[in-house]
Write an enzyme that holds these catalytic residues in place. Structure first.
Site, PDB file in Angstrom:
ATOM      1  N   ARG A  85       0.838  -1.178   0.012  1.00  0.00           N
ATOM      2  CA  ARG A  85      -0.096   0.122  -0.159  1.00  0.00           C
ATOM      3  C   ARG A  85       0.770   1.479  -0.159  1.00  0.00           C
ATOM      4  NH1 ARG A  85      -2.897  -3.533   3.259  1.00  0.00           N
ATOM      5  NH2 ARG A  85      -5.084  -4.035   2.317  1.00  0.00           N
ATOM      6  N   LYS A 112       2.865  10.850 -11.760  1.00  0.00           N
ATOM      7  CA  LYS A 112       1.894   9.819 -12.513  1.00  0.00           C
ATOM      8  C   LYS A 112       2.656   8.719 -12.771  1.00  0.00           C
ATOM      9  CE  LYS A 112      -0.945  12.816 -15.599  1.00  0.00           C
ATOM     10  NZ  LYS A 112      -1.253  12.960 -16.958  1.00  0.00           N
ATOM     11  N   GLU A 128       8.252  16.349 -25.895  1.00  0.00           N
ATOM     12  CA  GLU A 128       7.972  16.975 -24.680  1.00  0.00           C
ATOM     13  C   GLU A 128       8.543  18.214 -24.288  1.00  0.00           C
ATOM     14  OE1 GLU A 128       5.552  15.669 -23.268  1.00  0.00           O
ATOM     15  OE2 GLU A 128       5.383  13.538 -23.597  1.00  0.00           O
ATOM     16  N   LYS A 143       6.812  22.323 -15.563  1.00  0.00           N
ATOM     17  CA  LYS A 143       6.105  20.835 -14.938  1.00  0.00           C
ATOM     18  C   LYS A 143       5.802  21.177 -13.619  1.00  0.00           C
ATOM     19  CE  LYS A 143       4.687  16.678 -15.278  1.00  0.00           C
ATOM     20  NZ  LYS A 143       5.374  15.612 -15.851  1.00  0.00           N
ATOM     21  N   GLU A 182      -4.611  16.346 -11.728  1.00  0.00           N
ATOM     22  CA  GLU A 182      -4.999  16.409 -13.097  1.00  0.00           C
ATOM     23  C   GLU A 182      -6.302  16.655 -13.140  1.00  0.00           C
ATOM     24  OE1 GLU A 182      -2.973  14.535 -16.643  1.00  0.00           O
ATOM     25  OE2 GLU A 182      -4.947  13.746 -16.749  1.00  0.00           O
ATOM     26  N   ARG A 213      -3.615  20.714 -15.338  1.00  0.00           N
ATOM     27  CA  ARG A 213      -2.363  19.759 -15.500  1.00  0.00           C
ATOM     28  C   ARG A 213      -2.778  18.933 -17.019  1.00  0.00           C
ATOM     29  NH1 ARG A 213       0.651  15.150 -11.468  1.00  0.00           N
ATOM     30  NH2 ARG A 213       1.904  14.552 -12.923  1.00  0.00           N
ATOM     31  N   ASN A 265      -0.870  17.482 -21.710  1.00  0.00           N
ATOM     32  CA  ASN A 265      -1.364  16.292 -22.500  1.00  0.00           C
ATOM     33  C   ASN A 265      -1.415  16.814 -24.100  1.00  0.00           C
ATOM     34  OD1 ASN A 265      -0.837  13.850 -20.979  1.00  0.00           O
ATOM     35  ND2 ASN A 265      -2.468  14.913 -19.835  1.00  0.00           N
ATOM     36  N   HIS A 317      -1.265  14.123 -27.000  1.00  0.00           N
ATOM     37  CA  HIS A 317      -1.411  12.893 -26.286  1.00  0.00           C
ATOM     38  C   HIS A 317      -2.506  12.049 -26.492  1.00  0.00           C
ATOM     39  CE1 HIS A 317       2.201  14.270 -24.445  1.00  0.00           C
ATOM     40  NE2 HIS A 317       2.529  13.313 -23.762  1.00  0.00           N
ATOM     41  N   HIS A 341      -1.394   8.758 -28.026  1.00  0.00           N
ATOM     42  CA  HIS A 341      -1.675   7.388 -27.529  1.00  0.00           C
ATOM     43  C   HIS A 341      -2.275   6.694 -28.328  1.00  0.00           C
ATOM     44  CE1 HIS A 341      -1.479   9.162 -23.009  1.00  0.00           C
ATOM     45  NE2 HIS A 341      -0.148   8.992 -23.861  1.00  0.00           N
ATOM     46  N   HIS A 401       7.155   6.871 -27.590  1.00  0.00           N
ATOM     47  CA  HIS A 401       6.174   7.500 -27.157  1.00  0.00           C
ATOM     48  C   HIS A 401       6.431   9.076 -27.767  1.00  0.00           C
ATOM     49  CE1 HIS A 401       3.359   9.693 -24.315  1.00  0.00           C
ATOM     50  NE2 HIS A 401       4.184  10.403 -23.823  1.00  0.00           N
TER      51      HIS A 401
END
Length: 418
Positions: free
Chosen positions: A163, A185, A227, A269, A279, A283, A287, A290, A294, A307
């Protein structure tokens, strides 16, 4: 070094104020360290978070040698698990392992197979297996040594093992240094969507030694630059203009230019993460490109595109869609394409791409930015350095942009405009 010690001693005795180009302070190594260490203190960017969770991003050259104690100090327990991959591990694992051992830690290591195609639950289980086989407890610190895939997987393993345990990011790719290692993330891919299984879990620190870029393949270096470019497009116009002047130097791996690019990217960032850690709003603007990207990664098969390459195509698509709706000028659309091309990044799909309009729309419909069944996109709007995160766009513009890229018409349109 002997001369330096003598000179400092003479200065203090005689009352002479030395014009040395640096200031000695308790944060620097002792006088017994190399002179180069004294002169190469890292740049530090702080990610400010609530509840005493703020953490530093150390950026500099040869930090694994000159500032190793800073890295080791962020492992709060007595045991460390360093996870890398089969490409980066042979290059840097022994060095990083020795840093923690010198600090009195018990160190375990693990190398995973390399590549986006291994960013899945099956490979993730290898980390759990290693931790359980060695009876690692909640005081263990996981260390991610590698690029974005390693950082995301080790971060998620740390978020979920017992956890939650501490972890540290030691990124070795441009992509990881400027983006994925910062902000917490973490996650793995699913066959039906990228990064669909994960958690927000902030690291104790991010340790960026730019010397590790010397072993990064050219293709991966270019991928990471995509990026860097996004920060200028979405929120930092002056940074974009700096990039237009300095992309060639980044491709040449100019150390000082890269250090500045990483620092400015990380500051952008950090500012966004501080404002919106989970997010919920702003935030998401990080992306840009993206959602399209993606879909391209998944639809083409994980591992076919890096990527950043897929994001570059997605960024070109986002700029085209924005221009199609009149949200940005044709000049800004052209500048977006131009900087991506100068960086050696793709801005269109190849003729043999398996992507179809149906594939795009199907994969985009399960994107993480979909809310209540409604697709939301990050698009450019207004002058350079401005964007929106919105569901209020022209659906016909989206479909027309996707059709154009899938049918290979983007290249024809570019030739006509030139």
């Amino acid at each position: 070094l002997v001369f330096l010690i003598f000179f400092l001693s003479f200065s203090f005795v005689s009352g002479f104020v030395s014009p040395l180009p640096f200031t000695l302070s308790s944060s620097l190594p002792s006088i017994t360290a190399s002179t180069s260490a004294l002169l190469s203190a890292p740049t530090t960017v702080t990610v400010p978070l609530s509840d005493d969770r703020s953490y530093p991003i150390y950026i500099g050259s040869d930090l694994l040698t000159t500032h190793s104690s800073s890295l080791a100090s962020h492992a709060r327990g007595s045991t460390v698990l360093i996870v890398s991959n089969t490409k980066v591990g042979p290059l840097y694992m022994a060095k990083v392992k020795s840093i923690f051992e010198a600090a009195g830690k018990t160190v375990h290591t693990l190398e995973l197979p390399d590549g986006e195609e291994y960013k899945d639950l099956k490979t993730l289980n290898l980390i759990y297996d290693k931790a359980l086989a060695n009876a690692l407890d909640r005081k263990t610190t996981f260390v991610a040594l590698g690029g974005g895939v390693i950082g995301d997987m080790v971060g998620y393993a740390a978020a979920s093992y017992q956890r939650g345990v501490d972890f540290i990011q030691v990124p070795t790719s441009v992509m990881a240094m400027v983006d994925s290692s910062v902000g917490g993330k973490t996650g793995v891919n699913h066959a039906m969507g990228k990064n669909m299984i994960g958690a927000f879990h902030q690291p104790n620190c991010v340790f960026v030694d730019t010397n590790t870029l010397a072993t990064l393949p050219d293709r991966e270096l270019k991928s990471g630059i995509s990026e860097i470019i996004k920060y200028g497009l979405i929120r930092d116009g002056p940074f974009f203009e700096w990039q237009e002047e300095n992309i060639p130097k980044l491709l040449e791996r100019d150390a000082e230019v890269f250090k500045e690019a990483i620092q400015r990217s990380c500051q952008n960032k950090a500012d966004v993460v501080a404002a919106d850690e989970k997010e919920a709003g702003v935030r998401a603007t990080l992306n840009l490109g993206h959602t399209f990207g993606h879909a391209i990664e998944n639809g083409s098969g994980y591992g076919h595109w890096l990527h950043g390459e897929a994001v570059a195509i997605g960024t070109a698509m986002a700029s085209d869609m924005s221009a199609r709706m009149g949200w940005i000028s044709e000049s800004l659309r052209a500048r977006t394409h131009r900087i991506l091309e100068v960086a050696g990044l793709p801005t269109s799909l190849p003729e043999d791409s398996p992507m179809t309009p149906e594939t795009f729309l199907s994969l985009m419909s399960v994107d993480k930015k979909v809310a209540n069944g409604v697709l939301r996109l990050i698009l450019l709007k207004g002058d350079l350095g401005n964007c929106v995160f919105t569901a209020e766009f022209e659906e016909e513009a989206l479909k027309a942009t996707i059709d154009e890229y899938c049918e290979g018409l983007i290249g024809q349109r570019r030739e006509m405009m030139n």
